[in-house]
Write a protein that holds these residues in place. Sequence first.
Motif, PDB file in Angstrom:
ATOM      1  N   ARG A   1       0.819  -1.209   0.000  1.00  0.00           N
ATOM      2  CA  ARG A   1       0.000   0.000   0.000  1.00  0.00           C
ATOM      3  C   ARG A   1       0.859   1.267   0.000  1.00  0.00           C
ATOM      4  O   ARG A   1       0.574   2.212  -0.726  1.00  0.00           O
ATOM      5  CB  ARG A   1      -0.943   0.008   1.205  1.00  0.00           C
ATOM      6  CG  ARG A   1      -1.770  -1.249   1.314  1.00  0.00           C
ATOM      7  CD  ARG A   1      -2.940  -1.078   2.244  1.00  0.00           C
ATOM      8  NE  ARG A   1      -3.532  -2.371   2.595  1.00  0.00           N
ATOM      9  CZ  ARG A   1      -4.289  -3.089   1.777  1.00  0.00           C
ATOM     10  NH1 ARG A   1      -4.562  -2.638   0.571  1.00  0.00           N
ATOM     11  NH2 ARG A   1      -4.764  -4.258   2.163  1.00  0.00           N
TER      12      ARG A   1
ATOM     13  N   ALA B   1      -8.207   9.871  -6.952  1.00  0.00           N
ATOM     14  CA  ALA B   1      -9.250   9.284  -6.128  1.00  0.00           C
ATOM     15  C   ALA B   1      -9.764  10.288  -5.108  1.00  0.00           C
ATOM     16  O   ALA B   1     -10.953  10.318  -4.786  1.00  0.00           O
ATOM     17  CB  ALA B   1      -8.706   8.034  -5.424  1.00  0.00           C
ATOM     18  N   HIS B   2      -8.857  11.137  -4.616  1.00  0.00           N
ATOM     19  CA  HIS B   2      -9.214  12.160  -3.632  1.00  0.00           C
ATOM     20  C   HIS B   2      -8.677  13.507  -4.133  1.00  0.00           C
ATOM     21  O   HIS B   2      -7.529  13.864  -3.863  1.00  0.00           O
ATOM     22  CB  HIS B   2      -8.646  11.803  -2.268  1.00  0.00           C
ATOM     23  CG  HIS B   2      -9.206  10.526  -1.708  1.00  0.00           C
ATOM     24  ND1 HIS B   2     -10.403  10.477  -1.031  1.00  0.00           N
ATOM     25  CD2 HIS B   2      -8.749   9.254  -1.761  1.00  0.00           C
ATOM     26  CE1 HIS B   2     -10.656   9.231  -0.679  1.00  0.00           C
ATOM     27  NE2 HIS B   2      -9.673   8.466  -1.107  1.00  0.00           N
TER      28      HIS B   2
ATOM     29  N   GLU C   1     -12.215   0.444   0.417  1.00  0.00           N
ATOM     30  CA  GLU C   1     -11.515   0.630  -0.855  1.00  0.00           C
ATOM     31  C   GLU C   1     -11.072   2.083  -1.028  1.00  0.00           C
ATOM     32  O   GLU C   1      -9.969   2.364  -1.490  1.00  0.00           O
ATOM     33  CB  GLU C   1     -12.410   0.216  -2.028  1.00  0.00           C
ATOM     34  CG  GLU C   1     -12.637  -1.282  -2.164  1.00  0.00           C
ATOM     35  CD  GLU C   1     -13.670  -1.814  -1.180  1.00  0.00           C
ATOM     36  OE1 GLU C   1     -14.387  -0.984  -0.564  1.00  0.00           O
ATOM     37  OE2 GLU C   1     -13.764  -3.044  -1.021  1.00  0.00           O
ATOM     38  N   SER C   2     -11.946   3.029  -0.652  1.00  0.00           N
ATOM     39  CA  SER C   2     -11.586   4.442  -0.730  1.00  0.00           C
ATOM     40  C   SER C   2     -10.439   4.764   0.221  1.00  0.00           C
ATOM     41  O   SER C   2      -9.552   5.570  -0.097  1.00  0.00           O
ATOM     42  CB  SER C   2     -12.810   5.301  -0.397  1.00  0.00           C
ATOM     43  OG  SER C   2     -12.500   6.674  -0.434  1.00  0.00           O
ATOM     44  N   TYR C   3     -10.432   4.142   1.367  1.00  0.00           N
ATOM     45  CA  TYR C   3      -9.368   4.327   2.350  1.00  0.00           C
ATOM     46  C   TYR C   3      -8.027   3.850   1.784  1.00  0.00           C
ATOM     47  O   TYR C   3      -7.017   4.561   1.860  1.00  0.00           O
ATOM     48  CB  TYR C   3      -9.744   3.561   3.614  1.00  0.00           C
ATOM     49  CG  TYR C   3      -8.638   3.344   4.614  1.00  0.00           C
ATOM     50  CD1 TYR C   3      -8.118   4.396   5.363  1.00  0.00           C
ATOM     51  CD2 TYR C   3      -8.143   2.061   4.846  1.00  0.00           C
ATOM     52  CE1 TYR C   3      -7.126   4.179   6.310  1.00  0.00           C
ATOM     53  CE2 TYR C   3      -7.153   1.834   5.790  1.00  0.00           C
ATOM     54  CZ  TYR C   3      -6.639   2.898   6.520  1.00  0.00           C
ATOM     55  OH  TYR C   3      -5.662   2.684   7.447  1.00  0.00           O
TER      56      TYR C   3
ATOM     57  N   ALA D   1      -7.266   3.503  -1.332  1.00  0.00           N
ATOM     58  CA  ALA D   1      -6.902   4.398  -2.444  1.00  0.00           C
ATOM     59  C   ALA D   1      -6.249   5.664  -1.917  1.00  0.00           C
ATOM     60  O   ALA D   1      -5.295   6.180  -2.518  1.00  0.00           O
ATOM     61  CB  ALA D   1      -8.141   4.734  -3.265  1.00  0.00           C
ATOM     62  N   ALA D   2      -6.749   6.175  -0.781  1.00  0.00           N
ATOM     63  CA  ALA D   2      -6.160   7.375  -0.179  1.00  0.00           C
ATOM     64  C   ALA D   2      -4.724   7.103   0.284  1.00  0.00           C
ATOM     65  O   ALA D   2      -3.844   7.963   0.142  1.00  0.00           O
ATOM     66  CB  ALA D   2      -7.016   7.845   0.989  1.00  0.00           C
TER      67      ALA D   2
ATOM     68  N   ARG E   1      -2.649   4.848  -0.992  1.00  0.00           N
ATOM     69  CA  ARG E   1      -1.804   4.752  -2.194  1.00  0.00           C
ATOM     70  C   ARG E   1      -1.496   6.142  -2.746  1.00  0.00           C
ATOM     71  O   ARG E   1      -0.366   6.416  -3.173  1.00  0.00           O
ATOM     72  CB  ARG E   1      -2.495   3.880  -3.254  1.00  0.00           C
ATOM     73  CG  ARG E   1      -2.524   2.394  -2.917  1.00  0.00           C
ATOM     74  CD  ARG E   1      -2.964   1.565  -4.108  1.00  0.00           C
ATOM     75  NE  ARG E   1      -4.349   1.830  -4.488  1.00  0.00           N
ATOM     76  CZ  ARG E   1      -5.392   1.174  -3.993  1.00  0.00           C
ATOM     77  NH1 ARG E   1      -5.220   0.220  -3.098  1.00  0.00           N
ATOM     78  NH2 ARG E   1      -6.629   1.462  -4.391  1.00  0.00           N
ATOM     79  N   GLN E   2      -2.492   7.012  -2.730  1.00  0.00           N
ATOM     80  CA  GLN E   2      -2.293   8.377  -3.212  1.00  0.00           C
ATOM     81  C   GLN E   2      -1.314   9.130  -2.309  1.00  0.00           C
ATOM     82  O   GLN E   2      -0.471   9.894  -2.796  1.00  0.00           O
ATOM     83  CB  GLN E   2      -3.645   9.098  -3.256  1.00  0.00           C
ATOM     84  CG  GLN E   2      -3.605  10.437  -3.973  1.00  0.00           C
ATOM     85  CD  GLN E   2      -5.006  11.001  -4.177  1.00  0.00           C
ATOM     86  OE1 GLN E   2      -5.967  10.264  -4.404  1.00  0.00           O
ATOM     87  NE2 GLN E   2      -5.130  12.311  -4.097  1.00  0.00           N
TER      88      GLN E   2
ATOM     89  N   GLU F   1       2.164   7.995  -3.195  1.00  0.00           N
ATOM     90  CA  GLU F   1       2.617   8.654  -4.422  1.00  0.00           C
ATOM     91  C   GLU F   1       3.044  10.092  -4.142  1.00  0.00           C
ATOM     92  O   GLU F   1       4.031  10.586  -4.696  1.00  0.00           O
ATOM     93  CB  GLU F   1       1.503   8.627  -5.476  1.00  0.00           C
ATOM     94  CG  GLU F   1       1.195   7.227  -6.000  1.00  0.00           C
ATOM     95  CD  GLU F   1      -0.060   7.196  -6.855  1.00  0.00           C
ATOM     96  OE1 GLU F   1      -0.673   8.271  -7.051  1.00  0.00           O
ATOM     97  OE2 GLU F   1      -0.438   6.100  -7.317  1.00  0.00           O
TER      98      GLU F   1
END
Length: 311
Positions: free
Chosen positions: A19, A194-195, A232-234, A236-237, A239-240, A243
């Motif tokens: 992650r 995503a966010h 899933e949104s969590y 994605a946050a 991972r973002q 990055e």
Amino acid sequence: VLLVVGGGARASDVLDPTRMPRAVALAEAGLRADALPTQRPNAWLALRDLLTGREDEPEAPGRPRTANPTLFEALRLLPDVSAEEVWFVDAGGAGEPGLEASTHPAYGASLAARVARGAGAFGEPLAGFLEQMGRPLPVAEQVWPLLRRLRDVNRRAVGPFLPGEVEQGLAEAERVERAVLQELDRKAGFVKAAHPADERAVRAALTLLAVHRPRLLVLRVCGAETAHQSIESYFAALRQADEALGRLQAAIAADPRLAASTALGVATEMGRNAKPDASGGLGATEESPTRRQALLLLAGPGVKPGSKPKA
């Protein structure tokens, strides 16, 4: 540079190489503390504790400004640190209560951090102008070498007649121009992430790194707060956020003045429940031990691998 993965994130997820691999690498390169106690019932109070180093203030309703001095104020109190060198970039909206300064009588607004929220580093003060004039067109990469040559010709022609302190289009000016135009160009109005609020905050932080080279930059992203809606949104946050950590690392490494002297940290305000709830979300109730744990990672000049924070 401190990246706060806000809104509630479990330390085990931040240190999961599937992650947040960059955060894991940071932990291996320097200081790692992944079981710091936090007793706060919400992320804002936990963020206040993180930025003040204190957790003894009353949990009054309405999110009042902190009475304890903040990290920003402590740094601004030093005689050689200016207002342009201390920044707080928050993915929250402009209506969020301020944590850049306290109500402490010896500190306060005169020692506050500069703040970029919402629309970014330049979006808020320039919003009206950009609505009237439109955003500048993106500058193609091949334009910069041509501009550099034109400036060099101009500098040779007029340089002897200008005072020494006059800016003559040197590389330093181009570095700042690039950062400002990237922030303001027409592509900046379209955010694919995503966010989106987190992406705008990251972009603002990168601009500030290039323009101001601050002594302290705290960037808070808060996409993880959507965990109660969807795990899933969590993820994605997270991972973002990882990055974003990589982009911050690249920006620091690309600037010789920053690369030699900048430590990079990652912190969480509070944790989350160990398991998803019946709706598929990941809550943050006080009963779960993982909710009461925060994390701090720090690597860079002056930080030894394997370091631990003092009690």
